[in-house]
Write a protein that holds these residues in place. Sequence first.
Motif, mmCIF file in Angstrom:
data_model
loop_
_atom_site.group_PDB
_atom_site.id
_atom_site.type_symbol
_atom_site.label_atom_id
_atom_site.label_comp_id
_atom_site.label_asym_id
_atom_site.label_seq_id
_atom_site.Cartn_x
_atom_site.Cartn_y
_atom_site.Cartn_z
ATOM 1 N N THR A 6 25.430 2.375 35.834
ATOM 2 C CA THR A 6 26.438 3.430 35.903
ATOM 3 C C THR A 6 26.088 4.413 37.007
ATOM 4 O OG1 THR A 6 25.289 4.818 34.301
ATOM 5 C CG2 THR A 6 26.850 3.182 33.426
ATOM 6 N N ALA A 7 27.002 5.348 37.224
ATOM 7 C CA ALA A 7 26.746 6.377 38.238
ATOM 8 C C ALA A 7 25.555 7.243 37.868
ATOM 9 C CB ALA A 7 28.005 7.248 38.409
ATOM 10 N N SER A 8 25.362 7.443 36.570
ATOM 11 C CA SER A 8 24.199 8.227 36.143
ATOM 12 C C SER A 8 22.908 7.537 36.530
ATOM 13 C CB SER A 8 24.253 8.437 34.623
ATOM 14 O OG SER A 8 23.092 9.085 34.160
ATOM 15 N N HIS A 9 22.845 6.220 36.433
ATOM 16 C CA HIS A 9 21.649 5.490 36.833
ATOM 17 C C HIS A 9 21.402 5.587 38.322
ATOM 18 C CE1 HIS A 9 22.523 2.929 33.042
ATOM 19 N NE2 HIS A 9 21.610 3.864 32.747
ATOM 20 N N LEU A 10 22.500 5.501 39.134
ATOM 21 C CA LEU A 10 22.352 5.521 40.581
ATOM 22 C C LEU A 10 21.903 6.870 41.108
ATOM 23 C CD1 LEU A 10 25.538 3.459 41.572
ATOM 24 C CD2 LEU A 10 23.152 2.681 41.564
ATOM 25 N N GLN A 11 22.121 7.924 40.313
ATOM 26 C CA GLN A 11 21.691 9.251 40.747
ATOM 27 C C GLN A 11 20.195 9.488 40.534
ATOM 28 O OE1 GLN A 11 24.187 11.943 38.572
ATOM 29 N NE2 GLN A 11 26.049 11.411 39.719
ATOM 30 N N ALA A 65 16.703 -3.686 44.836
ATOM 31 C CA ALA A 65 17.183 -2.371 44.388
ATOM 32 C C ALA A 65 18.282 -1.855 45.304
ATOM 33 C CB ALA A 65 16.013 -1.394 44.351
ATOM 34 N N GLN A 66 18.144 -2.093 46.589
ATOM 35 C CA GLN A 66 19.188 -1.661 47.511
ATOM 36 C C GLN A 66 20.466 -2.475 47.294
ATOM 37 O OE1 GLN A 66 17.850 -1.352 51.611
ATOM 38 N NE2 GLN A 66 15.748 -0.877 50.947
ATOM 39 N N GLN A 67 20.329 -3.753 46.979
ATOM 40 C CA GLN A 67 21.507 -4.563 46.697
ATOM 41 C C GLN A 67 22.250 -4.089 45.440
ATOM 42 O OE1 GLN A 67 20.199 -8.608 46.415
ATOM 43 N NE2 GLN A 67 19.597 -8.747 48.593
ATOM 44 N N LEU A 68 21.504 -3.544 44.493
ATOM 45 C CA LEU A 68 22.132 -3.051 43.263
ATOM 46 C C LEU A 68 22.788 -1.691 43.456
ATOM 47 C CD1 LEU A 68 19.408 -4.090 40.632
ATOM 48 C CD2 LEU A 68 21.618 -5.183 41.080
ATOM 49 N N GLY A 69 22.587 -1.030 44.601
ATOM 50 C CA GLY A 69 23.298 0.207 44.878
ATOM 51 C C GLY A 69 22.431 1.417 45.106
ATOM 52 N N TRP A 70 21.143 1.299 44.986
ATOM 53 C CA TRP A 70 20.263 2.461 45.207
ATOM 54 C C TRP A 70 19.928 2.587 46.679
ATOM 55 C CZ3 TRP A 70 20.219 0.333 40.378
ATOM 56 C CH2 TRP A 70 20.150 1.205 39.285
ATOM 57 N N PRO A 71 19.929 3.781 47.218
ATOM 58 C CA PRO A 71 19.532 3.954 48.622
ATOM 59 C C PRO A 71 18.029 3.734 48.788
ATOM 60 C CG PRO A 71 19.933 6.097 47.607
ATOM 61 C CD PRO A 71 20.345 5.060 46.586
ATOM 62 N N ARG A 72 17.618 3.461 50.013
ATOM 63 C CA ARG A 72 16.199 3.186 50.278
ATOM 64 C C ARG A 72 15.329 4.376 49.948
ATOM 65 N NH1 ARG A 72 12.036 1.897 49.881
ATOM 66 N NH2 ARG A 72 10.611 0.643 51.175
ATOM 67 N N THR A 73 15.860 5.582 50.131
ATOM 68 C CA THR A 73 15.063 6.778 49.853
ATOM 69 C C THR A 73 14.827 6.986 48.359
ATOM 70 O OG1 THR A 73 17.096 8.094 49.912
ATOM 71 C CG2 THR A 73 15.813 7.915 51.957
ATOM 72 N N ALA A 74 15.644 6.353 47.513
ATOM 73 C CA ALA A 74 15.498 6.531 46.065
ATOM 74 C C ALA A 74 14.608 5.470 45.432
ATOM 75 C CB ALA A 74 16.877 6.518 45.398
ATOM 76 N N VAL A 75 14.061 4.576 46.233
ATOM 77 C CA VAL A 75 13.212 3.498 45.726
ATOM 78 C C VAL A 75 11.746 3.917 45.865
ATOM 79 C CG1 VAL A 75 12.542 1.093 45.979
ATOM 80 C CG2 VAL A 75 14.940 1.773 46.334
ATOM 81 N N GLN A 76 11.026 3.897 44.748
ATOM 82 C CA GLN A 76 9.598 4.248 44.749
ATOM 83 C C GLN A 76 8.792 3.073 44.211
ATOM 84 O OE1 GLN A 76 8.533 7.607 42.352
ATOM 85 N NE2 GLN A 76 6.376 7.554 42.930
ATOM 86 N N VAL A 77 7.756 2.708 44.933
ATOM 87 C CA VAL A 77 6.869 1.608 44.540
ATOM 88 C C VAL A 77 5.598 2.189 43.937
ATOM 89 C CG1 VAL A 77 5.567 -0.395 45.324
ATOM 90 C CG2 VAL A 77 7.805 0.125 46.349
ATOM 91 N N ILE A 78 5.260 1.735 42.728
ATOM 92 C CA ILE A 78 4.015 2.138 42.046
ATOM 93 C C ILE A 78 3.103 0.922 42.009
ATOM 94 C CG2 ILE A 78 2.988 2.942 39.890
ATOM 95 C CD1 ILE A 78 5.503 4.481 39.307
ATOM 96 N N ASP A 79 2.041 0.971 42.801
ATOM 97 C CA ASP A 79 1.118 -0.169 42.890
ATOM 98 C C ASP A 79 -0.339 0.236 42.650
ATOM 99 O OD1 ASP A 79 0.761 1.316 45.131
ATOM 100 O OD2 ASP A 79 1.096 -0.306 46.565
ATOM 101 N N GLY A 81 13.161 11.318 32.052
ATOM 102 C CA GLY A 81 14.531 11.010 32.460
ATOM 103 C C GLY A 81 14.743 10.993 33.949
ATOM 104 N N GLU A 82 13.703 10.782 34.735
ATOM 105 C CA GLU A 82 13.833 10.780 36.195
ATOM 106 C C GLU A 82 14.107 9.398 36.754
ATOM 107 O OE1 GLU A 82 10.220 12.359 37.627
ATOM 108 O OE2 GLU A 82 10.491 14.365 36.762
ATOM 109 N N VAL A 83 14.010 8.343 35.947
ATOM 110 C CA VAL A 83 14.112 6.967 36.432
ATOM 111 C C VAL A 83 15.414 6.362 35.918
ATOM 112 C CG1 VAL A 83 13.034 4.703 36.471
ATOM 113 C CG2 VAL A 83 11.613 6.765 36.448
ATOM 114 N N GLY A 84 16.155 5.723 36.847
ATOM 115 C CA GLY A 84 17.384 5.043 36.440
ATOM 116 C C GLY A 84 17.137 3.600 36.048
ATOM 117 N N ILE A 85 16.210 2.925 36.744
ATOM 118 C CA ILE A 85 15.904 1.523 36.449
ATOM 119 C C ILE A 85 14.459 1.237 36.838
ATOM 120 C CG2 ILE A 85 16.700 0.720 38.710
ATOM 121 C CD1 ILE A 85 17.723 -1.821 37.328
#
Length: 612
Positions: free
Chosen positions: A7-12, A44-58, A84-88
């Motif tokens: 949903t839009a809430s997840h994408l935010q 993640a970008q294909q699902l609609g999230w911008p590159r800046t909203a993607v965080q990798v935890i390694d 509640g900061e993570v959408g997926i």
Amino acid sequence: MSEHKITASHLQRTTVIYVRQSTLAQVQRNTESTMRQYDLAGRAQQLGWPRTAVQVIDEDLGVSGASAAGRSGFAEMAARVGLGEVGIVLSLECSRLARNNSDWYRLLDLAGMTDTLIADADGIYHPAMFNDRLLLGMKGTMSEAELHILRSRLDGGIRNKAARGELRRGLPAGLVWGEGDGEVLPHPDEAVRGVITVIFEQFAVRGSVRAVWLHLRDQGLKLPLQRHGHVTAAQAAREEITWAKPTYHAVHNVLTHPAYAGAYTYGRTRQEKRIGDGALHVRRRVAAARRMAGAHQRPPRRIHQLGRLPGQPGQDRAERPAAHQPGTGAVREGCALLQGLATCGTCGRKLAVYYEGKHKATPGYYCTGTGQVVEGRGTRHLRIGGVAIDTAVTEAFLAALEPAALQACLQAAEQLEHGHDTSLEQYRRQAEASRFTAARAERRYLAVDPGNRLVARGLEAAWEKALTELAAAEADLARRQAARPAALTEQERAAILALGDDLHAVWDAATTTDKDRKQLLRTLLDEVNITVHRDHDNGRADLVLRWKGGAITELTIPVKRQPANRLRTDEDTIGLIRRLAAYYPDAKIAGILNRQGRRVRDTFVGAEDHLW
């Protein structure tokens, strides 16, 4: 796919990509799997999230998912999901997130409450929906079961190989693996074998780990460091040996390790979970003797083709430092000669030592066990002065030693020479090793092109360091050679034989310390069992001397009967005082007692004295 759940809430909100490998070896070897996990950023970008909203935890690369303990990346991800900061949350598979149901369901509960999606290679799931949660629960259970099955297979293979004696475990210093299955060989370096042999030989003479450790320190001998215990004989011959000052723990490990006794063991220790401060699980290694009843324990297996070092004992002798038996333990400086040898004739415990007198110079022995309860207080099996007992045991010892006294004196001198020769031989080996190292450094320096200063400077510094170490080793060798006692001359042998004719003079000499006397007693005695009989007419102490070799000598010495307490006022006088106190003052009562000749506290009571 289930993109309609986004949903839009997840994408935010932020997308978290969790990357994990179970071990560092997997991080190094399974590079393709790691790359696939990092490539989830493109999904993640294909699902609609911008590159800046993607965080990798390694942060958890190389950390097992069996528990959340020690996984800082998983803790950070769970905290952000709970806020509640993570959408997926994206992972290659559910087992990457957790292989423990308690951690897995905790994450699902947080994700369900904060409307956070979880996705893997198969689809997108919403933990708040019944069907998705049911499917995620099954995947989590299968991940935990898969880990259990993998562990069971690996553990079964390890135990089966250990039962055949073919599992190669770490070996202590002085032993290396051979080419055959289960073959253990002595270290190819003579200096390494020599110092291990010195430890066992000195323990056979001195009888305690601490005494051996102090001997190594006094002689300036060093112990080899074993970088890892999986080297073969060929690898050990090429590796450079690192020497370090001996510690008590290192000497104790040498004397108690089953490998030196020719035994192959597996499962002597294990890990147990304990609850520590802050409800943290703490792992602690415990000895096999403290395990719970029914726990798995494999008996030692004798290694075939074991190249045993000279002077090594059998397994029972190797475990001697841990046994609390008579005749074991370090010899102290006190004057109680039977310290560590005396045992209780009632319960068999080793007797403790006490000292009394004005200068605390009169020894005695007592049992630490509780004998019986008298008037609500526990009494000891025995508590007896040690002067008469030490004298009787000394007389028996000197009488037994007298037939072989002359030869024993010569053997003592030869043993002193042998001890110095053993240490001197170890210094010769170290000096020889230093010469080889210096010669090798010289050959390397001469083989390099002088114009290549980048390499020549390093080789020159290594050569100078090797020469410095060689000079120090030769100086130590020269100092030890100068300190070596000279061989006995004919006059010195005659003087020693003359001392053997009068053992009492040697025993009572001012130069013979109490520690020397104790060590002499331990050369022939294994135990002195003491039983005390405090009869009013015939008080005595029965001594049973157990000699090395099995011989037994029984002695009986008289024990003085304890005198009555003369400082105590008799009960009749106390009763009279109580009756008179109701009618007369203290001075009047004192006069009555004096006229009757009664004593209070071993003195006549004066007319002005109070009675209490």
